[in-house]
Scaffold this motif. Structure first.
Motif, PDB file in Angstrom:
ATOM      1  N   MET A  79       0.813  -1.212   0.000  1.00 16.02           N
ATOM      2  CA  MET A  79       0.000   0.000   0.000  1.00 16.02           C
ATOM      3  C   MET A  79       0.852   1.270   0.000  1.00 16.02           C
ATOM      4  N   GLN A  80       0.256   2.344  -0.495  1.00 18.35           N
ATOM      5  CA  GLN A  80       0.899   3.656  -0.479  1.00 18.35           C
ATOM      6  C   GLN A  80       0.438   4.393   0.771  1.00 18.35           C
ATOM      7  N   ALA A  81       1.377   4.858   1.578  1.00 15.32           N
ATOM      8  CA  ALA A  81       1.058   5.475   2.870  1.00 15.32           C
ATOM      9  C   ALA A  81       0.311   6.794   2.729  1.00 15.32           C
ATOM     10  N   SER A  82       0.636   7.590   1.739  1.00 12.58           N
ATOM     11  CA  SER A  82       0.022   8.920   1.618  1.00 12.58           C
ATOM     12  C   SER A  82      -1.407   8.884   1.099  1.00 12.58           C
ATOM     13  N   THR A  83      -1.812   7.798   0.419  1.00 11.61           N
ATOM     14  CA  THR A  83      -3.157   7.731  -0.157  1.00 11.61           C
ATOM     15  C   THR A  83      -3.982   6.557   0.353  1.00 11.61           C
ATOM     16  N   GLY A  84      -3.323   5.521   0.861  1.00  8.01           N
ATOM     17  CA  GLY A  84      -4.028   4.317   1.273  1.00  8.01           C
ATOM     18  C   GLY A  84      -4.368   3.393   0.119  1.00  8.01           C
ATOM     19  N   LYS A  85      -3.936   3.750  -1.066  1.00  9.87           N
ATOM     20  CA  LYS A  85      -4.221   2.955  -2.264  1.00  9.87           C
ATOM     21  C   LYS A  85      -3.449   1.641  -2.201  1.00  9.87           C
ATOM     22  N   THR A  86      -4.139   0.544  -2.521  1.00 10.20           N
ATOM     23  CA  THR A  86      -3.477  -0.749  -2.617  1.00 10.20           C
ATOM     24  C   THR A  86      -2.779  -0.817  -3.963  1.00 10.20           C
ATOM     25  N   LEU A  87      -1.461  -0.912  -3.919  1.00  8.59           N
ATOM     26  CA  LEU A  87      -0.671  -0.963  -5.144  1.00  8.59           C
ATOM     27  C   LEU A  87      -0.605  -2.369  -5.708  1.00  8.59           C
TER      28      LEU A  87
END
Length: 95
Positions: A79-87
Motif C-alpha cells: 500500500m501507499q502510505a500517503s493515499t491508502g491505495k493498494t498498489l
C-alpha cells in the motif's frame, strides 16, 4: 495497537497496526494522525497479530498481511502510505 514502527527513511512517520482492522500513519514527533485506513487484519486468539512494515527502499510504501475471517480473501497488500491505495495484492493461493 498491535505493532508500531518508525519509517526507516526519515523517522518522521510511524505505522501502526490496530486490532480494530485499521492501519494508521502517524506524524512524529507529536504523533498526530496523518491517515487511517480500514484493512482486514483482525486478530484471533489462535494467531499472531498482523504487523504492517515499511518498504526498505521506497519511503511511501508499506506492506501488511490480510486476514479478516472467512469472508475476506487472505493475502498480503502493498500500500501507499500517503493515499491508502493498494498498489498490489498477493492472494493466499499465490503465496
Amino acid at each position: 495497537a498491535n505493532s508500531v514502527c518508525f519509517c526507516p527513511h526519515t523517522g518522521h512517520r510511524v505505522l501502526a497496526t490496530c486490532q480494530s482492522s485499521e492501519l494508521a500513519v502517524l506524524q512524529y514527533p507529536k504523533l498526530e494522525i496523518g491517515h487511517i485506513y480500514e484493512h482486514p487484519n483482525k486478530f484471533y486468539q489462535h494467531m499472531t497479530g498482523i504487523e504492517a512494515v515499511w518498504h526498505p527502499l521506497i519511503p511511501d510504501v508499506f506492506s501488511c498481511g490480510r486476514y479478516g475471517g472467512s469472508d475476506v480473501e487472505r493475502g498480503i497488500d502493498i500500500m501507499q502510505a500517503s493515499t491508502g491505495k493498494t498498489l498490489w495484492h498477493m492472494k493466499s493461493k499465490d503465496l
